[in-house]
Design a protein around this motif. Structure first.
Motif, PDB file in Angstrom:
ATOM      1  N   MET A  45      39.492 -17.709 -82.238  1.00  0.00           N
ATOM      2  CA  MET A  45      38.279 -17.125 -82.609  1.00  0.00           C
ATOM      3  C   MET A  45      38.414 -16.109 -83.395  1.00  0.00           C
ATOM      4  SD  MET A  45      36.243 -19.394 -80.808  1.00  0.00           S
ATOM      5  CE  MET A  45      34.718 -18.712 -80.430  1.00  0.00           C
ATOM      6  N   VAL A  46      37.640 -16.184 -84.511  1.00  0.00           N
ATOM      7  CA  VAL A  46      37.795 -15.111 -85.430  1.00  0.00           C
ATOM      8  C   VAL A  46      36.259 -14.368 -85.932  1.00  0.00           C
ATOM      9  CG1 VAL A  46      39.729 -16.214 -86.695  1.00  0.00           C
ATOM     10  CG2 VAL A  46      37.325 -16.586 -87.607  1.00  0.00           C
ATOM     11  N   VAL A  54      46.892 -15.397 -71.768  1.00  0.00           N
ATOM     12  CA  VAL A  54      45.392 -14.965 -71.565  1.00  0.00           C
ATOM     13  C   VAL A  54      44.944 -13.644 -72.479  1.00  0.00           C
ATOM     14  CG1 VAL A  54      45.160 -15.664 -69.394  1.00  0.00           C
ATOM     15  CG2 VAL A  54      45.979 -13.506 -69.766  1.00  0.00           C
ATOM     16  N   CYS A  55      43.999 -13.247 -72.621  1.00  0.00           N
ATOM     17  CA  CYS A  55      43.540 -12.095 -73.574  1.00  0.00           C
ATOM     18  C   CYS A  55      42.202 -11.562 -72.977  1.00  0.00           C
ATOM     19  CB  CYS A  55      43.226 -12.453 -74.871  1.00  0.00           C
ATOM     20  SG  CYS A  55      42.936 -10.841 -76.003  1.00  0.00           S
ATOM     21  N   PRO A 106      38.342 -12.177 -92.357  1.00  0.00           N
ATOM     22  CA  PRO A 106      38.081 -12.268 -91.089  1.00  0.00           C
ATOM     23  C   PRO A 106      39.376 -11.528 -90.260  1.00  0.00           C
ATOM     24  CG  PRO A 106      38.870 -14.218 -92.238  1.00  0.00           C
ATOM     25  CD  PRO A 106      38.968 -13.220 -93.299  1.00  0.00           C
ATOM     26  N   VAL A 107      39.160 -11.236 -89.051  1.00  0.00           N
ATOM     27  CA  VAL A 107      40.063 -10.656 -88.112  1.00  0.00           C
ATOM     28  C   VAL A 107      40.029 -11.401 -86.783  1.00  0.00           C
ATOM     29  CG1 VAL A 107      38.801  -8.638 -87.113  1.00  0.00           C
ATOM     30  CG2 VAL A 107      41.282  -8.624 -87.176  1.00  0.00           C
ATOM     31  N   VAL A 108      41.101 -11.618 -86.217  1.00  0.00           N
ATOM     32  CA  VAL A 108      41.214 -12.210 -84.697  1.00  0.00           C
ATOM     33  C   VAL A 108      40.912 -10.905 -83.756  1.00  0.00           C
ATOM     34  CG1 VAL A 108      42.576 -13.478 -82.848  1.00  0.00           C
ATOM     35  CG2 VAL A 108      42.740 -13.967 -85.453  1.00  0.00           C
ATOM     36  N   PRO A 109      40.098 -10.844 -82.986  1.00  0.00           N
ATOM     37  CA  PRO A 109      39.971  -9.792 -82.028  1.00  0.00           C
ATOM     38  C   PRO A 109      40.994  -9.794 -80.801  1.00  0.00           C
ATOM     39  CG  PRO A 109      38.002 -11.096 -82.232  1.00  0.00           C
ATOM     40  CD  PRO A 109      38.738 -11.558 -83.024  1.00  0.00           C
ATOM     41  N   GLY A 110      41.053  -8.748 -79.984  1.00  0.00           N
ATOM     42  CA  GLY A 110      41.519  -8.936 -78.808  1.00  0.00           C
ATOM     43  C   GLY A 110      42.735  -8.214 -78.517  1.00  0.00           C
ATOM     44  N   GLY A 133      44.478 -11.076 -79.858  1.00  0.00           N
ATOM     45  CA  GLY A 133      44.956 -12.200 -78.909  1.00  0.00           C
ATOM     46  C   GLY A 133      43.652 -13.235 -78.780  1.00  0.00           C
ATOM     47  N   TYR A 134      42.918 -13.222 -79.374  1.00  0.00           N
ATOM     48  CA  TYR A 134      41.831 -14.353 -79.165  1.00  0.00           C
ATOM     49  C   TYR A 134      42.492 -15.475 -79.916  1.00  0.00           C
ATOM     50  CZ  TYR A 134      38.025 -11.475 -77.417  1.00  0.00           C
ATOM     51  OH  TYR A 134      37.021 -10.494 -76.599  1.00  0.00           O
ATOM     52  N   ALA A 135      43.990 -16.000 -79.704  1.00  0.00           N
ATOM     53  CA  ALA A 135      44.414 -16.766 -80.538  1.00  0.00           C
ATOM     54  C   ALA A 135      45.560 -17.401 -79.811  1.00  0.00           C
ATOM     55  CB  ALA A 135      44.865 -16.471 -81.912  1.00  0.00           C
TER      56      ALA A 135
END
Ligand SMILES: [Zn+2]
Ligand SMILES: [Zn+2]
Length: 342
Positions: free
Chosen positions: A4-5, A40-41, A61-65, A124-126
């Protein structure tokens, strides 16, 4: 890999789906780095600050978490202490320079080159992420993946907040706001300093009831007068009103610790009510909490295992990340929210 980005900064009320599903190439670990398959994140209020631009990612874009629990699937060259198959966590601190005076004194959280997971680099949303070996933390076996996730930020920064508050046994301590971090801080204080009385302030009746369930001595509204003055207060809210209300409630020499990466603008006018005699006189102090150091994360994980801490978690599938974030924004909170990735 699925992720999720965040592609552009938005205001959440205008855009209830700030993150978009994406299919990204699996990252490749460099020397000294690990490739982690994410289990998990955790979802943190700081993600809202990134999305809404209060602490904007330098590149999109960036992947948060940044409360990531997973298994090491590849170790890069020169990795020595962690092996393939180990379960590790990744926290907000992704790296720091290691050479400056802050880094050399264990205050790497204040390093000018502090790199934040999920903001400055992908988080870690990936399904996969890479991390330097030195910034991966073995997870004590006592915790499930989902239970461990909120320990990595909510817990670790709560641990730092308590340290900065200078809590001593027998004191009256306040917590204003009662979300993911404060519900762990309450349990930590009760374990380490059983003679402390903890007073919880929240505008939410559910949060106040939850605080009493977990052993708070008292719970009241943000502006309520507690039954006694407080040696320290830890503020985990995004608002300004709790700052003034907390200062009002401090004993002489008391300290307010603000555990928030940014405050929101909505009630900034509250600051005009600041009255020197009522809020600051008598050597009252205000201190912010910035980031976490490695010793905060590892120290808190060890303490949490020792005290058999059981964080309350609510799970969402990865593709429901937007719903989890919106619930956090509207403060539909009981414990911590965690995304199930694998
Ligand atoms: Zn966080
Ligand atoms: Zn440094």
């Amino acid at each position: 890999m699925k992720a999720m980005v965040l592609r552009e900064l938005v205001r959440l009320p205008d855009n209830p789906a700030p993150l978009a599903p994406a299919d990204l190439p699996q990252p490749v670990p460099g020397a000294g780095e690990l490739l982690i398959q994410v289990s998990v994140c955790g979802v943190c209020h700081t993600e809202l600050d990134e999305i809404e631009g209060r602490t904007p990612p330098p590149r999109l874009p960036v992947v948060p978490g940044h409360q990531v629990v997973g298994t090491v699937v590849t170790a890069g060259q020169n990795v020595t202490t962690i092996r393939v198959g180990d379960r590790v966590g990744v926290a907000w601190i992704y790296s720091a320079c290691g050479r400056c005076a802050f880094c050399r004194s264990g205050n790497e959280n204040l390093c000018a080159d502090f790199v934040a997971t999920g903001r400055d680099v992908n988080g870690g949303y990936a399904e996969f992420m890479t991390v330097p070996e030195r910034f991966a933390f073995p997870i004590p076996p006592a915790f499930s993946d989902a239970q461990a996730a909120p320990l990595l930020c909510a817990g670790a920064i709560g641990f730092r907040s308590v340290k900065l508050a200078g809590v001593q046994d027998g004191q009256a301590v306040g917590l204003t706001g009662f979300g993911a971090s404060a519900h762990l801080v309450l349990q930590m204080i009760r374990h380490r300093w059983p003679a402390c009385r903890v007073f919880v302030f929240s505008r939410s009746a559910e949060e106040r009831a939850f605080a009493l369930e977990l052993g708070a001595a008292w719970a009241g509204a943000t502006e309520a007068d507690p039954p006694e003055k407080l040696s320290s207060v830890i503020d985990t809210t995004p608002a300004w009103k709790p700052v003034l209300e907390s200062l009002k409630n401090l004993t002489p020499g008391g300290r307010l610790v603000i555990n928030a990466i940014r405050k929101e603008e909505a009630d900034r006018d509250e600051l005009l009510r600041l009255d020197y005699a009522r809020h600051l006189w008598q050597e009252k102090e205000i201190k912010s909490v910035a980031n976490v150091s490695r010793s905060d994360v590892s120290g808190f994980l060890a303490l949490a295992a020792q005290m058999a801490l059981r964080p309350e978690v609510q799970e969402f599938p990865l593709d429901q990340a937007n719903r989890a974030l919106l619930e956090l924004k509207s403060r539909k909170i009981r414990g911590a929210k965690v995304l199930r990735v694998a």
